[in-house]
Design an enzyme around this catalytic site. Sequence first.
Site, mmCIF file in Angstrom:
data_model
loop_
_atom_site.group_PDB
_atom_site.id
_atom_site.type_symbol
_atom_site.label_atom_id
_atom_site.label_comp_id
_atom_site.label_asym_id
_atom_site.label_seq_id
_atom_site.Cartn_x
_atom_site.Cartn_y
_atom_site.Cartn_z
ATOM 1 N N ARG A 145 0.762 -0.622 0.417
ATOM 2 C CA ARG A 145 -0.075 0.160 -0.581
ATOM 3 C C ARG A 145 1.147 1.286 0.077
ATOM 4 O O ARG A 145 1.640 1.270 0.480
ATOM 5 C CB ARG A 145 -0.989 0.240 1.738
ATOM 6 C CG ARG A 145 -1.883 -1.056 1.145
ATOM 7 C CD ARG A 145 -2.902 -0.651 0.468
ATOM 8 N NE ARG A 145 -4.104 -2.165 0.198
ATOM 9 C CZ ARG A 145 -4.248 -2.770 -0.648
ATOM 10 N NH1 ARG A 145 -3.301 -2.577 -1.792
ATOM 11 N NH2 ARG A 145 -5.323 -2.764 -0.638
ATOM 12 N N HIS A 202 -1.417 0.210 -9.689
ATOM 13 C CA HIS A 202 -1.651 -0.647 -8.452
ATOM 14 C C HIS A 202 -2.012 -1.581 -9.247
ATOM 15 O O HIS A 202 -3.086 -1.798 -9.427
ATOM 16 C CB HIS A 202 -2.861 -0.082 -8.202
ATOM 17 C CG HIS A 202 -3.653 -0.505 -6.657
ATOM 18 N ND1 HIS A 202 -3.356 0.043 -6.013
ATOM 19 C CD2 HIS A 202 -3.287 -1.994 -6.610
ATOM 20 C CE1 HIS A 202 -3.575 -0.966 -4.586
ATOM 21 N NE2 HIS A 202 -4.081 -1.965 -5.326
HETATM 22 P P1 NDP Z 1 -1.050 -11.851 4.848
HETATM 23 O O1 NDP Z 1 -2.549 -11.208 5.859
HETATM 24 O O2 NDP Z 1 -1.657 -13.631 4.541
HETATM 25 O O3 NDP Z 1 0.164 -11.354 5.695
HETATM 26 C C1 NDP Z 1 0.321 -10.402 5.996
HETATM 27 C C2 NDP Z 1 1.818 -10.742 6.964
HETATM 28 O O4 NDP Z 1 1.758 -9.273 7.125
HETATM 29 C C3 NDP Z 1 1.670 -11.368 7.606
HETATM 30 O O5 NDP Z 1 2.911 -12.357 7.411
HETATM 31 C C4 NDP Z 1 1.731 -11.178 9.134
HETATM 32 O O6 NDP Z 1 2.056 -10.901 10.257
HETATM 33 C C5 NDP Z 1 2.127 -9.181 8.272
HETATM 34 N N1 NDP Z 1 2.572 -8.318 9.177
HETATM 35 C C6 NDP Z 1 1.006 -7.494 9.536
HETATM 36 N N2 NDP Z 1 1.490 -6.485 10.262
HETATM 37 C C7 NDP Z 1 2.400 -6.534 10.504
HETATM 38 C C8 NDP Z 1 3.511 -5.833 11.773
HETATM 39 N N3 NDP Z 1 2.994 -5.064 12.602
HETATM 40 N N4 NDP Z 1 4.795 -6.632 12.174
HETATM 41 C C9 NDP Z 1 5.246 -7.641 11.386
HETATM 42 N N5 NDP Z 1 4.709 -7.964 10.094
HETATM 43 C C10 NDP Z 1 3.060 -8.165 9.841
HETATM 44 O O7 NDP Z 1 -1.984 -10.547 3.395
HETATM 45 P P2 NDP Z 1 -1.491 -11.252 2.155
HETATM 46 O O8 NDP Z 1 -0.478 -11.274 1.714
HETATM 47 O O9 NDP Z 1 -2.687 -11.572 1.482
HETATM 48 O O10 NDP Z 1 -1.633 -9.650 1.603
HETATM 49 C C11 NDP Z 1 -0.638 -8.679 1.905
HETATM 50 C C12 NDP Z 1 -0.879 -7.278 1.367
HETATM 51 O O11 NDP Z 1 -0.667 -6.553 0.041
HETATM 52 C C13 NDP Z 1 -2.528 -6.851 0.999
HETATM 53 O O12 NDP Z 1 -2.801 -6.369 3.049
HETATM 54 C C14 NDP Z 1 -2.450 -5.261 0.216
HETATM 55 O O13 NDP Z 1 -2.251 -4.849 1.214
HETATM 56 C C15 NDP Z 1 -1.243 -5.876 -0.580
HETATM 57 N N6 NDP Z 1 -2.227 -6.359 -2.047
HETATM 58 C C16 NDP Z 1 -1.228 -5.563 -3.017
HETATM 59 C C17 NDP Z 1 -2.136 -5.837 -4.036
HETATM 60 C C18 NDP Z 1 -1.526 -4.990 -5.502
HETATM 61 O O14 NDP Z 1 -1.754 -4.856 -6.742
HETATM 62 N N7 NDP Z 1 -0.475 -4.210 -5.665
HETATM 63 C C19 NDP Z 1 -3.024 -7.160 -4.559
HETATM 64 C C20 NDP Z 1 -3.075 -7.941 -3.157
HETATM 65 C C21 NDP Z 1 -2.235 -7.650 -1.842
HETATM 66 P P3 NDP Z 1 1.701 -12.476 10.975
HETATM 67 O O15 NDP Z 1 1.708 -13.486 9.620
HETATM 68 O O16 NDP Z 1 2.683 -13.163 11.926
HETATM 69 O O17 NDP Z 1 -0.180 -12.457 11.045
HETATM 70 C C1 OXD Z 2 -5.656 -5.879 -3.214
HETATM 71 C C2 OXD Z 2 -5.020 -5.233 -4.387
HETATM 72 O O1 OXD Z 2 -5.574 -5.674 -2.198
HETATM 73 O O2 OXD Z 2 -5.844 -5.476 -5.268
HETATM 74 O O3 OXD Z 2 -6.334 -7.294 -3.508
HETATM 75 O O4 OXD Z 2 -4.596 -4.020 -3.842
#
Ligand code: NDP
Ligand code: OXD
Length: 312
Positions: free
Chosen positions: A227, A275
């Site tokens: 993000r 994006h």
């Molecule tokens: P998940 O919830 O599966 O993974 C998030 C990871 O971040 C987890 O490992 C979590 O730790 C870790 N995390 C969260 N907060 C913290 C913190 N404060 N400190 C350390 N680690 C932290 O999410 P996804 O992998 O499914 O998606 C990740 C992000 O990708 C989405 O939230 C979205 O913003 C972005 N995205 C962007 C897209 C694009 O087109 N650019 C498309 C899809 C998604 P833990 O495992 O311990 O909970």
């Molecule tokens: C998502 C994205 O969060 O597309 O899936 O950014």
Amino acid sequence: MANGALLFQSIGYPLELWTPHLARLRPDLDVRTEDNPGRADEIHYCIAWKPKPGSLAALPALKVVFSMGAGVDAIVADATYPRHVPLSRVVDPTLSQSMTEYVVMNVLYWHRRMHDLQSLQRLRKWRQIASPRAEQVRVGILGFGVLGQAAATALKALNYRLSGWSQTPKQAPGVTTFHGSEGLEPFLRQADILVCLLPLTPGTHGILDARLFASLPPGACVINAARGGHLVEDDLIRALDKGHLRGATLDVFATEPLPETNPLWVHPKVVVTPHSAAATDPAAFMAHVARTITRVDEGLPPENLVDFARGY
Ligand code: NDP
Ligand code: OXD
């Protein structure tokens, strides 16, 4: 009303990309749109991307909200969100595959000096640039969740040296894992290419800042596919201009679309994509929605639920 209605709200994409899939799977569902929502107390399900603050709180009979994305920051940021209503996010192999492609493409791009080679081509200069072997390149994945782990699996197959940082401890074969605030610094010190795949929460907002960049090895590259709110843009520009960072790929921005006047568009060390790292697949998403509605009708909990206390 037996099933209740489903409302598409502020989805930001043409409706006709989505509705035919749902009509095929659940022809019985009463599907409503923002233009013609009907009675609020008939709406049991809502599909949302960036809903207007307060709009979900105005639906008193909601059973489930479906986020159209994996990231739910735009929904949980609404303080009026009715927290007794489960929020289901996208966890789907097609999304993981798209994100993996994007991450692999950009890791290879910076590792194999494609940016420099393209500059040389523009100057018609025939000059070879050596790059290290993949096993000498350390790729750190900030946010080692569904998407981070999928990308790590593909990068591992290319022999990169992988590490992941998460909130809670993780184990993954062939990946050095770090967690929590105490794990951040040692994780950063060994990341030649940093990939941000964190959710945007109060704990991760602005995490890609001057302090974090200073902890990366000199010449590191940054890929932000999470993000825009994670990145302090001026700090990135300074770290690139000073030469501490070699380059950055940015898919997401604090303001989207990225304003024409934003200096990132023309920065010589930055690659901008709109994006588009990984888009939700309409057929897969609607299959998830239809499956979840059936589960809820059967008294089962929805899948892929967001934990409001964590914010993701
Ligand atoms: P998940 O919830 O599966 O993974 C998030 C990871 O971040 C987890 O490992 C979590 O730790 C870790 N995390 C969260 N907060 C913290 C913190 N404060 N400190 C350390 N680690 C932290 O999410 P996804 O992998 O499914 O998606 C990740 C992000 O990708 C989405 O939230 C979205 O913003 C972005 N995205 C962007 C897209 C694009 O087109 N650019 C498309 C899809 C998604 P833990 O495992 O311990 O909970
Ligand atoms: C998502 C994205 O969060 O597309 O899936 O950014």
